[in-house]
Write a protein that holds these residues in place. Structure first.
Motif, PDB file in Angstrom:
ATOM      1  N   LEU A   1     -28.667 -36.464   9.406  1.00 30.70           N
ATOM      2  CA  LEU A   1     -27.260 -36.758   9.162  1.00 30.70           C
ATOM      3  C   LEU A   1     -26.903 -36.573   7.696  1.00 30.70           C
ATOM      4  O   LEU A   1     -25.828 -36.026   7.367  1.00 30.70           O
ATOM      5  CB  LEU A   1     -26.933 -38.187   9.609  1.00 30.70           C
ATOM      6  N   ILE A   2     -27.773 -36.988   6.793  1.00 32.44           N
ATOM      7  CA  ILE A   2     -27.535 -36.753   5.362  1.00 32.44           C
ATOM      8  C   ILE A   2     -27.396 -35.259   5.095  1.00 32.44           C
ATOM      9  O   ILE A   2     -26.493 -34.817   4.370  1.00 32.44           O
ATOM     10  CB  ILE A   2     -28.693 -37.358   4.529  1.00 32.44           C
ATOM     11  N   ALA A   3     -28.293 -34.469   5.696  1.00 33.47           N
ATOM     12  CA  ALA A   3     -28.236 -33.006   5.513  1.00 33.47           C
ATOM     13  C   ALA A   3     -26.925 -32.445   6.053  1.00 33.47           C
ATOM     14  O   ALA A   3     -26.291 -31.582   5.428  1.00 33.47           O
ATOM     15  CB  ALA A   3     -29.428 -32.351   6.207  1.00 33.47           C
ATOM     16  N   HIS A   4     -26.489 -32.919   7.212  1.00 33.70           N
ATOM     17  CA  HIS A   4     -25.243 -32.435   7.805  1.00 33.70           C
ATOM     18  C   HIS A   4     -24.042 -32.799   6.943  1.00 33.70           C
ATOM     19  O   HIS A   4     -23.138 -31.982   6.745  1.00 33.70           O
ATOM     20  CB  HIS A   4     -25.083 -33.016   9.210  1.00 33.70           C
ATOM     21  N   LEU A   5     -24.012 -34.028   6.443  1.00 34.18           N
ATOM     22  CA  LEU A   5     -22.874 -34.453   5.620  1.00 34.18           C
ATOM     23  C   LEU A   5     -22.780 -33.614   4.354  1.00 34.18           C
ATOM     24  O   LEU A   5     -21.687 -33.173   3.952  1.00 34.18           O
ATOM     25  CB  LEU A   5     -23.013 -35.935   5.256  1.00 34.18           C
TER      26      LEU A   5
ATOM     27  N   GLY B   1     -15.432 -29.173  -3.546  1.00 38.17           N
ATOM     28  CA  GLY B   1     -14.502 -29.940  -4.372  1.00 38.17           C
ATOM     29  C   GLY B   1     -14.850 -31.413  -4.381  1.00 38.17           C
ATOM     30  O   GLY B   1     -16.020 -31.815  -4.324  1.00 38.17           O
ATOM     31  N   GLN B   2     -13.828 -32.230  -4.413  1.00 40.87           N
ATOM     32  CA  GLN B   2     -14.010 -33.666  -4.612  1.00 40.87           C
ATOM     33  C   GLN B   2     -14.838 -34.312  -3.504  1.00 40.87           C
ATOM     34  O   GLN B   2     -15.674 -35.171  -3.763  1.00 40.87           O
ATOM     35  CB  GLN B   2     -12.653 -34.349  -4.717  1.00 40.87           C
ATOM     36  N   LYS B   3     -14.621 -33.895  -2.242  1.00 42.76           N
ATOM     37  CA  LYS B   3     -15.331 -34.529  -1.132  1.00 42.76           C
ATOM     38  C   LYS B   3     -16.840 -34.300  -1.245  1.00 42.76           C
ATOM     39  O   LYS B   3     -17.646 -35.220  -1.064  1.00 42.76           O
ATOM     40  CB  LYS B   3     -14.809 -33.985   0.199  1.00 42.76           C
ATOM     41  N   PHE B   4     -17.220 -33.081  -1.541  1.00 42.25           N
ATOM     42  CA  PHE B   4     -18.634 -32.778  -1.685  1.00 42.25           C
ATOM     43  C   PHE B   4     -19.221 -33.491  -2.903  1.00 42.25           C
ATOM     44  O   PHE B   4     -20.299 -34.091  -2.839  1.00 42.25           O
ATOM     45  CB  PHE B   4     -18.849 -31.266  -1.807  1.00 42.25           C
TER      46      PHE B   4
ATOM     47  N   LEU C   1     -23.081 -39.759  -5.005  1.00 41.26           N
ATOM     48  CA  LEU C   1     -23.530 -40.990  -4.361  1.00 41.26           C
ATOM     49  C   LEU C   1     -25.004 -40.881  -3.982  1.00 41.26           C
ATOM     50  O   LEU C   1     -25.804 -41.813  -4.198  1.00 41.26           O
ATOM     51  CB  LEU C   1     -22.675 -41.266  -3.120  1.00 41.26           C
ATOM     52  N   LEU C   2     -25.370 -39.747  -3.430  1.00 45.31           N
ATOM     53  CA  LEU C   2     -26.752 -39.498  -3.033  1.00 45.31           C
ATOM     54  C   LEU C   2     -27.687 -39.568  -4.236  1.00 45.31           C
ATOM     55  O   LEU C   2     -28.715 -40.265  -4.217  1.00 45.31           O
ATOM     56  CB  LEU C   2     -26.845 -38.126  -2.354  1.00 45.31           C
ATOM     57  N   LYS C   3     -27.357 -38.848  -5.309  1.00 46.49           N
ATOM     58  CA  LYS C   3     -28.219 -38.807  -6.487  1.00 46.49           C
ATOM     59  C   LYS C   3     -28.359 -40.194  -7.111  1.00 46.49           C
ATOM     60  O   LYS C   3     -29.442 -40.607  -7.545  1.00 46.49           O
ATOM     61  CB  LYS C   3     -27.656 -37.832  -7.525  1.00 46.49           C
ATOM     62  N   THR C   4     -27.245 -40.925  -7.167  1.00 48.93           N
ATOM     63  CA  THR C   4     -27.274 -42.263  -7.767  1.00 48.93           C
ATOM     64  C   THR C   4     -28.200 -43.191  -6.991  1.00 48.93           C
ATOM     65  O   THR C   4     -29.013 -43.929  -7.571  1.00 48.93           O
ATOM     66  CB  THR C   4     -25.858 -42.858  -7.815  1.00 48.93           C
ATOM     67  N   LYS C   5     -28.077 -43.175  -5.680  1.00 52.62           N
ATOM     68  CA  LYS C   5     -28.905 -44.050  -4.844  1.00 52.62           C
ATOM     69  C   LYS C   5     -30.389 -43.701  -4.969  1.00 52.62           C
ATOM     70  O   LYS C   5     -31.249 -44.593  -5.073  1.00 52.62           O
ATOM     71  CB  LYS C   5     -28.466 -43.934  -3.380  1.00 52.62           C
ATOM     72  N   LEU C   6     -30.693 -42.405  -4.960  1.00 54.10           N
ATOM     73  CA  LEU C   6     -32.092 -41.986  -5.002  1.00 54.10           C
ATOM     74  C   LEU C   6     -32.701 -42.190  -6.377  1.00 54.10           C
ATOM     75  O   LEU C   6     -33.924 -42.329  -6.506  1.00 54.10           O
ATOM     76  CB  LEU C   6     -32.222 -40.520  -4.567  1.00 54.10           C
TER      77      LEU C   6
ATOM     78  N   GLU D   1     -19.681 -44.748   3.144  1.00 51.53           N
ATOM     79  CA  GLU D   1     -20.452 -45.834   3.736  1.00 51.53           C
ATOM     80  C   GLU D   1     -21.523 -45.289   4.677  1.00 51.53           C
ATOM     81  O   GLU D   1     -22.659 -45.777   4.706  1.00 51.53           O
ATOM     82  CB  GLU D   1     -19.523 -46.801   4.492  1.00 51.53           C
ATOM     83  N   ILE D   2     -21.151 -44.268   5.441  1.00 55.14           N
ATOM     84  CA  ILE D   2     -22.124 -43.650   6.356  1.00 55.14           C
ATOM     85  C   ILE D   2     -23.275 -43.057   5.561  1.00 55.14           C
ATOM     86  O   ILE D   2     -24.454 -43.204   5.930  1.00 55.14           O
ATOM     87  CB  ILE D   2     -21.440 -42.567   7.215  1.00 55.14           C
ATOM     88  N   MET D   3     -22.972 -42.402   4.443  1.00 53.73           N
ATOM     89  CA  MET D   3     -24.022 -41.820   3.609  1.00 53.73           C
ATOM     90  C   MET D   3     -24.947 -42.908   3.068  1.00 53.73           C
ATOM     91  O   MET D   3     -26.178 -42.770   3.081  1.00 53.73           O
ATOM     92  CB  MET D   3     -23.405 -41.037   2.453  1.00 53.73           C
ATOM     93  N   THR D   4     -24.356 -44.021   2.621  1.00 52.14           N
ATOM     94  CA  THR D   4     -25.164 -45.127   2.091  1.00 52.14           C
ATOM     95  C   THR D   4     -26.074 -45.704   3.166  1.00 52.14           C
ATOM     96  O   THR D   4     -27.268 -45.962   2.932  1.00 52.14           O
ATOM     97  CB  THR D   4     -24.233 -46.221   1.545  1.00 52.14           C
ATOM     98  N   VAL D   5     -25.520 -45.924   4.352  1.00 54.04           N
ATOM     99  CA  VAL D   5     -26.314 -46.461   5.454  1.00 54.04           C
ATOM    100  C   VAL D   5     -27.435 -45.487   5.823  1.00 54.04           C
ATOM    101  O   VAL D   5     -28.590 -45.886   6.053  1.00 54.04           O
ATOM    102  CB  VAL D   5     -25.411 -46.737   6.680  1.00 54.04           C
TER     103      VAL D   5
END
Length: 973
Positions: free
Chosen positions: A696-700, A707-710, A716-721, A672-676
């Motif tokens: 913040l996006i760069a830090h996340l 693995g799975q978290k990354f 999520l990032l690629k899909t949104k962009l 959610e933080i990444m989406t916001v």
């Protein structure tokens, strides 16, 4: 031919058919499998080994040596090794053409497991009698030296038992060697040989043979890719000259003689040799020569311009004193040496009329003091009282300030050597002198007094605390100079460590109390800075932090200043450790009240006004362990997200909560933080908020565990962009900036996925509308920012990411080159400049043919940043890889001359002049002569440049061009 080695015809095949040499692997297979005995092989070779022609006998020995080299080292038994050894010894007596393969073969034979060291006695006897080493080729001489080394490594005790015959043979073999590669091997061999094999009566002869090379006068060929340098030889020779005590007198006399020569390299080598000799020779070796040594060293330490020579002279003095100190209180040699140094340096200091003269004498004494406990105690006892008296007598401010620094240096030397108690009587009066200095109105006096007091803090008595505090508090409240204010705060901090109760009463609860009414906001802020600094001390933490939190939570208008002071101090790792910040948060709860204050102020204050609050939260969270960070996120994330949904200015709170997290921290809110963050980065109208969202996006992305978290965050990032409208003129610049942050983040963590985003940025460079923004994104990727993507915020930082960026960018840019038009070329070259500026020099050298044309093209444009980088890289190529630019002098020189008149930047003018000097100092005279007159004419205006630094470099460059083609100058400079 497969069976010829079983028959006597083998000899004829070796003589007439060179192809047999390629069949040795088959012969080895037959020998190892037991089908062929090595003695039978020798018998079948008899025809070639006893042939009347030396050339054929040489072929036979080369063939046999090749067989020996390819045999397994554990194959031959003792009897076979003994047989082959005698065979090779006998061949040493043969024609000189046969000797080279014999030497090579015997060197291989020594490596056999069953080789008996006693076999070497006859070999060495015949070698020394029959073979004149220096009459052989370079490789054959090298093989002889290798044999010596291998025999010593095999059984050094047996080699020692051979006595002077072996030593004399080694001396005779090496006497007259001139090849630098052989000499380098010999010097390395001798360093151990001399220490293990007794020389006896041959010590003097051995030293004469070695010392004839001293000092090394050798210049390698520029065409030799693996050349031995002069420094390589000099560094290897020095330990040989002083390897054993028996060389003592001869070596010291030699180095004194060379120290007194006019040759700079001889002086440097002699000083280095003196340092090296102190590791081996006894103090008694130096005693007769101490006066001469001190005289020579002193002369070199006084050199006005050669810093390298002065530095090595100080090293030599330190080594000599350290060696002689071991005889303290025995024969007076050490005491007399130290006395001479003291008298000489004291005279220099007493007669000094400039700081440079004072420092010259002070440095000599500090070098001597740092060399040993005995010299430190003696010099400190003598010089601290003398320097205090000097301070009181001298009226020149700069000399008095220099004397304070010197006292501090002597004191630190005594402390570092654990001698403070021994010199206590002499140093106890130093704080009084510091008080005298800080009582002056001059900033320079006060700075020097406070700095010295900080160094001698252990000597500060309680009776001086009050007068010091009076001066310090006045500075804290009224000083306009930031340096003086900073050193005053640091001094109070130091005094507080030693006298916490006094400072608590005098400062925290007294003159700098927060409760003390004041209308001067500047004075109040300075008090706060001092108090937050003191809050790092355990005795002060509770009182100060609680008072400040009261102000923050009480809606006091001064809360902004309190937060600013806390943020500034906690940001200083040298003052607040992570453990201390964690303790403050645990005991007093710093984050909650500051966040509450931010929520109250955020809607009515500008982001810049609250920046210290966000930084304070970020630094505090960054110091906490992962478990505490997770608890804070759990507590504060819901409200931050709720407020951000109403007004994106609240995203600044989300950023300061999530940016400093440790790599192991992850919860269900991250998606959610990444989406916001993505929404804010692309849609917010506030520049600072968009930047924080990108950060913040760069830090996340950078810190998410592999693995799975990354993968979840990245997808999520690629899909949104992927859904963004690239035709939106307002959105595109924001996307380009975001691509830069994403690329930087992934590149720094070492992820291959950075390439996808970098390709997008590089592709933009060919688009006239956005090429400038593409160049800015490249700059963002290459620039280190103190507040983002750093180790303090627990980010992943790949060690070679800048090198990787250079290699990847250069490949992508090369493909793009054909689509770059006039409208985008400057931004294309500017992007190259940003990459080249941060790329390692060794990488640039390897890619010089590709990079040089880019750099030369960039010299056409007016962009200051691009010109500075291009000139820097061009200068590097001229010196390190001149061949890559030699063919472009007709283009380079006019552009450099034009840049010497570039009025927008003095640095550009200086660098272009330096490049012109380097070119004249590097290239062949024949290549430069066609341009000489034009360059001299065009450089004339630079001699009248309005900046003195430019004029100085211009004189140097023009003078060098005058010398091009002058009588006596070599064709190659």
């Amino acid at each position: 031919m497969s069976s010829v080695w079983y028959r006597p015809e083998l000899a004829d095949v070796i003589i007439h058919h060179g192809d047999i040499f390629t069949e040795t692997h088959s012969i080895i297979t037959d020998i190892v499998s037991g089908h062929l005995d090595i003695a039978d092989l020798v018998q079948n070779m008899a025809g070639v080994l006893t042939n009347n022609e030396p050339e054929n006998r040489e072929k036979g020995m080369r063939f046999y040596t090749k067989i020996l080299k390819e045999l397994p080292r554990d194959y031959l038994n003792d009897m076979q090794v003994k047989f082959i050894s005698k065979f090779y010894i006998d061949r040493l007596k043969d024609h000189h053409r046969v000797v080279p393969p014999v030497l090579e073969g015997y060197s291989v034979l020594i490596d056999m497991m069953e080789y008996n060291i006693q076999n070497c006695t006859d070999f060495l006897t015949v070698l020394f009698r029959e073979v004149t080493c220096q009459s052989q080729t370079r490789q054959d001489r090298y093989n002889i030296y290798v044999i010596f080394q291998k025999l010593c490594n095999k059984d050094i005790d047996y080699m020692k038992s051979l006595g002077s015959d072996f030593v004399y043979g080694v001396i005779s073999a090496m006497d007259g060697e001139r090849d630098p590669r052989n000499l380098l091997f010999l010097f390395a061999f001798l360093q151990n040989f001399l220490k293990t094999v007794p020389l006896g009566h041959l010590a003097e002869e051995m030293f004469d043979v070695i010392s004839c090379y001293y000092p090394i006068d050798f210049h390698p060929s520029q065409d030799d890719p693996a050349s031995v340098t002069r420094d390589d030889l000099a560094n290897a020779l020095a330990p040989c000259l002083c390897a054993i005590p028996e060389f003592g007198d001869s070596c010291i006399i030699l180095l004194i003689e060379k120290l007194d020569s006019e040759l700079r390299l001889a002086k440097i080598d002699s000083l280095k040799l003196l340092v090296e000799s102190c590791k081996t020779f006894t103090p008694q070796s130096y005693s007769p020569f101490l006066r001469a040594l001190w005289s020579s060293i002193s002369r070199e330490m006084s050199h006005k311009t050669d810093d390298e020579l002065k530095l090595i002279a100080h090293d030599a003095l330190s080594a000599l004193i350290g060696k002689m100190a071991t005889t303290a209180n025995t024969d007076m040699a050490f005491e007399n040496l130290l006395k001479g140094i003291l008298i000489s340096a004291q005279t220099t200091i007493a007669e000094a009329t400039t700081v440079a003269q004072f420092v010259k004498g002070a440095k000599v004494l500090l070098t001597a003091a740092n060399a040993s406990d005995q010299s430190c105690a003696t010099i400190t006892r003598a010089m601290v009282p003398a320097t205090v008296a000097y301070y009181e007598l001298k009226t020149a401010p700069k000399l008095q300030i220099a004397s304070l620094d010197f006292i501090g240096d002597l004191y630190e030397c005594a402390v570092n050597r654990g001698l403070l108690n021994e010199v206590r009587a002499q140093v106890d009066n130093v704080p009084h002198i510091c008080l005298n200095a800080v009582s002056q109105t001059s900033k320079e006096y006060q700075m020097a007094g406070f700095k010295t007091l900080i160094r001698v803090q252990d000597c500060l008595g309680e009776e001086l605390v009050v007068p010091f505090v009076e001066v310090l508090i006045y500075n804290v409240q009224h000083a306009q100079d930031n340096d003086l204010l900073s050193i005053s705060v640091e001094t109070i901090h130091v005094i507080a460590r030693k006298f916490p109760e006094l400072i608590m009463n005098l400062v925290v609860k007294g003159k700098c109390s927060i409760d003390t009414a004041t209308q001067d906001k500047i004075v109040f802020q300075k008090r706060l800075n001092l108090l937050t600094n003191l809050a790092s001390l355990d005795d002060f933490t509770k009182v100060i932090i609680e008072e400040m939190l009261k102000i923050i939570t009480s809606n006091d208008p001064e809360a902004l200043h309190v937060v600013e002071a806390l943020s500034g101090s906690i940001s200083m790792a040298s003052v607040f450790t992570t453990e201390k910040v964690t303790q403050i948060e645990s005991d007093h709860g710093l984050i909650d009240p500051v966040l509450s204050w931010l929520y109250k102020e955020i809607s009515s204050s500008s982001p810049d006004a609250l920046a210290h609050g966000y930084t304070l939260i970020s630094n505090t969270i960054g110091s906490l362990p992962a478990e505490k960070q997770e608890n804070i996120l759990l507590k504060h994330t819901p409200k931050a997200l709720e407020e951000c949904s109403k007004d994106d200015i609240y995203f600044l709170i989300i950023e300061c909560l999530y940016a400093p997290l440790r790599q192991t921290v992850y919860n269900s809110k991250f998606e959610e933080i990444m989406t916001v963050a993505l929404g804010v980065a692309l849609k917010s109208d506030k520049d600072v908020v968009r930047t924080k969202a990108c950060v913040l996006i760069a830090h996340l992305l950078n810190k998410a565990e592999h693995g799975q978290k990354f993968e979840l965050l990245y997808e999520l990032l690629k899909t949104k962009l992927s859904t963004c409208n690239r035709e939106d003129d307002k959105l595109c610049p924001r996307l380009i900036t975001l691509y830069g942050w994403i690329t930087k983040s992934l590149l720094m963590r070492g992820s291959e996925m950075f390439l996808f985003w970098l390709q997008k940025i590089v592709g933009i460079l060919s688009t006239p509308q956005y090429s400038g923004m593409g160049a800015e994104s490249i700059k963002l990727i290459m620039t280190e920012h103190p507040d983002y993507l750093n180790a303090k915020q627990h980010c992943r930082i790949s060690l070679l990411y800048k090198q990787r960026m250079f290699e990847t960018f250069s490949g992508l840019a090369e493909k793009l080159k054909t689509s770059i038009g006039p409208a985008t070329r400057e931004n294309y070259l500017l992007s190259w400049a940003y990459v080249l500026d941060k790329a390692p020099k060794v990488v640039l050298k390897n890619e010089a043919p590709k990079v040089a044309p880019i750099v030369i093209d960039a010299l056409e444009y007016e962009n200051k940043d691009m010109l500075l980088v291009s000139l820097e890289v061009l200068g590097h190529f001229v010196q390190a890889s001149p061949g890559t630019v030699s063919g472009s002098l007709q283009t380079i020189l006019p552009r450099l001359v034009t840049l010497t008149r570039y009025m927008k930047s003095m640095d550009v003018r200086i660098k272009s002049l330096e490049c012109l000097y380097d070119i004249a100092n590097t290239f062949r005279t024949s290549a430069l002569l066609p341009y000489k007159q034009d360059v001299l004419l065009d450089l004339a205006p630079s001699l009248d440049d309005k900046k003195r630094l430019v004029r100085s470099v211009a004189v140097r460059a023009r003078s060098r061009w005058f010398l091009v083609g002058a009588p006596g100058e070599d064709n190659v400079n």
